[in-house]
Design an enzyme around this catalytic site. Structure first.
Site, PDB file in Angstrom:
ATOM      1  N   HIS A 270      29.375  29.638  71.368  1.00 44.22           N
ATOM      2  CA  HIS A 270      30.520  30.547  71.402  1.00 44.22           C
ATOM      3  C   HIS A 270      31.771  29.854  71.936  1.00 44.22           C
ATOM      4  CE1 HIS A 270      31.481  34.665  70.439  1.00 44.22           C
ATOM      5  NE2 HIS A 270      32.285  34.705  71.476  1.00 44.22           N
TER       6      HIS A 270
ATOM      7  N   HIS B 171      37.148  39.728  63.326  1.00 45.21           N
ATOM      8  CA  HIS B 171      37.421  40.757  64.329  1.00 45.21           C
ATOM      9  C   HIS B 171      37.902  42.035  63.644  1.00 45.21           C
ATOM     10  CE1 HIS B 171      38.252  37.503  67.614  1.00 45.21           C
ATOM     11  NE2 HIS B 171      36.954  37.732  67.448  1.00 45.21           N
TER      12      HIS B 171
ATOM     13  N   LYS C 107      29.404  41.421  61.595  1.00 46.33           N
ATOM     14  CA  LYS C 107      29.118  42.614  62.371  1.00 46.33           C
ATOM     15  C   LYS C 107      29.599  43.867  61.646  1.00 46.33           C
ATOM     16  CE  LYS C 107      30.038  42.359  66.770  1.00 46.33           C
ATOM     17  NZ  LYS C 107      30.794  42.111  68.022  1.00 46.33           N
TER      18      LYS C 107
ATOM     19  N   ARG D 262      30.020  32.667  64.086  1.00 51.25           N
ATOM     20  CA  ARG D 262      29.179  33.131  65.182  1.00 51.25           C
ATOM     21  C   ARG D 262      27.835  32.418  65.089  1.00 51.25           C
ATOM     22  NH1 ARG D 262      31.555  38.044  63.249  1.00 51.25           N
ATOM     23  NH2 ARG D 262      32.900  39.033  64.820  1.00 51.25           N
TER      24      ARG D 262
ATOM     25  N   TYR E 119      43.401  35.271  72.404  1.00 48.29           N
ATOM     26  CA  TYR E 119      43.711  33.846  72.285  1.00 48.29           C
ATOM     27  C   TYR E 119      45.178  33.550  72.539  1.00 48.29           C
ATOM     28  CZ  TYR E 119      39.017  33.598  70.523  1.00 48.29           C
ATOM     29  OH  TYR E 119      37.651  33.689  70.432  1.00 48.29           O
TER      30      TYR E 119
ATOM     31  N   ARG F 158      33.335  28.220  69.081  1.00 48.54           N
ATOM     32  CA  ARG F 158      34.056  29.231  68.282  1.00 48.54           C
ATOM     33  C   ARG F 158      35.412  29.527  68.931  1.00 48.54           C
ATOM     34  NH1 ARG F 158      33.677  34.022  64.953  1.00 48.54           N
ATOM     35  NH2 ARG F 158      34.249  35.939  66.066  1.00 48.54           N
TER      36      ARG F 158
END
Length: 299
Positions: A238, A264, A173, A149, A273, A241
Site C-alpha cells: 500500500h 476512489h 471495490k 491495490r 495526496y 500505491r
C-alpha cells in the site's frame, strides 16, 4: 473442520452465552474472523504480532470504522483464547486502533523507489535468471507503476496485461470498473515473467491451487525494502500505491485523473495526496527559504 473454525465457533458460543451478544453481532464477528483466518492461511489462532501487522496492511483501503470493527473482533477473540488457556500470549496489541482523524498516508521518496528498482535490476541481471526475480519485478512494476491495490494485483488473470495494450480494465471495490494505464516497463516485466507461468494457469501470479496471497506479497515487499537499505516497516504494497499517487501528483497529474486511476469513489479520498504534497512544501519553506539562511546569519 480446521482448528481456527473450531475455536471461532467456541468463541462465538461464549459470546452468545456469556456476553449476550446479538445475532447481528455474532454474524459480523464470524465474518471478520473467518476472513482473517483465510487471509492468514488458517493460522489465525496461532498468529503472532508480525502476522497481524501484515493482515492489517490488507485493510488499508477500508474505512476507519470497518478497520476498528475488525480489530475489535480479533482482540476479543484473542482475549478469549488467553482467558481459556488456549494460548499463553495475546498478539492483539499489534492491531491498529484507528483514530478519528485521517492520517497522512505513508510514502517513499523518488530516491527510495529508485533504490528498490536498483535491487530488482541487479537481481534480474544474475545468470542464470531466477524466475522468482522476474515475478518480483512484475509485481513491483505494477504496484508502483500503476497504483494497483494488493488484492487487485495478486488476483490478476494470466492474460490481464496484454503486450499491445497500454492499459487494463479492473473491477475494484464495489464492483466498479476502471481503466488503469500500464507502462511499457511494466508490460515488459510482465511479459518476461509470464513465460514462466503455466499456460493453463488462471492467474498471472499463481501459487498452489490459487494465486499469490496478499500476505505473501507483503512479505516479499518487506524483504525487498531491506535489500534496498530501507527500514522494512516503512514499506508495504500500500505504501508503493501511495508513492505512485504522490509522485504522479507532484509531477503535475490532474486530481480527477488520479482519482480514476486509483479507483476512489469519492475525490475527497484522493485529496489526501494534496495534503501530502502540501506537507512537503511546508518542509521546503522551513528548510530552503532564503529567510532561513538570513536568520542563521543573524544568529
Amino acid at each position: 473442520m480446521s482448528e481456527d473454525a473450531i475455536l471461532i465457533d467456541r468463541f462465538l458460543e461464549m459470546m452468545m452465552a456469556e456476553a449476550g451478544a446479538a445475532k447481528n453481532t455474532i454474524a459480523a464477528y464470524r465474518t471478520d474472523l473467518t476472513l482473517a483466518s483465510e487471509a492468514l492461511g488458517g493460522r489465525l489462532s496461532v498468529a503472532q504480532g508480525d502476522d497481524l501487522i501484515a493482515l492489517a496492511e490488507t485493510w488499508a483501503d477500508l474505512a476507519g470504522t470497518t478497520v476498528a470493527r475488525k480489530a475489535a473482533a480479533l482482540r476479543r477473540f484473542y482475549g478469549f483464547l488467553v482467558d481459556d488457556g488456549l494460548r499463553a500470549d495475546d498478539p492483539s496489541p499489534a492491531l491498529p486502533r484507528p483514530g478519528r482523524g485521517r492520517p497522512l498516508p505513508k510514502t517513499l521518496s523518488v530516491a527510495e523507489v529508485d533504490a528498490i528498482f536498483a535491487v530488482i535490476a541487479d537481481r534480474r541481471g544474475r545468470v542464470p535468471a531466477d524466475p522468482l526475480d522476474l515475478r518480483l519485478s512484475a509485481l513491483i512494476e505494477l504496484l508502483y507503476g500503476s497504483g494497483l491495490r494488493a488484492s487487485e494485483l495478486v488476483s490478476l488473470p494470466r492474460a490481464a496485461v496484454a503486450s499491445d495494450r497500454p492499459y487494463l480494465i479492473l473491477k475494484g471495490k464495489g464492483g466498479r470498473e476502471r481503466l488503469v494505464p500500464i507502462s511499457d516497463r511494466a508490460r515488459a516485466a510482465v511479459a518476461a515473467w509470464r513465460l514462466h507461468v503455466p499456460k493453463d494457469s488462471a492467474w498471472l501470479f499463481p501459487s498452489g491451487t490459487s494465486h499469490l496471497s496478499r500476505i505473501r506479497l507483503y512479505q516479499l515487499v518487506k524483504a525487498l525494502a531491506a535489500m534496498a537499505g530501507i527500514a522494512p516497516e516503512r514499506v508495504s504494497p500500500h505504501v508503493l500505491r501511495h508513492a505512485f499517487a504522490t509522485h504522479l501528483l507532484a509531477g503535475g497529474a490532474d486530481l480527477r485523473a488520479l482519482q480514476s486511476m486509483l479507483g476512489h469513489a469519492d475525490i475527497a479520498t484522493t485529496e489526501i495526496y494534496t495534503h501530502v504534497d502540501a506537507s512537503r512544501l511546508v518542509e521546503l519553506v522551513n528548510t530552503r527559504h532564503p529567510l532561513v539562511d538570513a536568520g542563521k546569519r543573524r544568529a
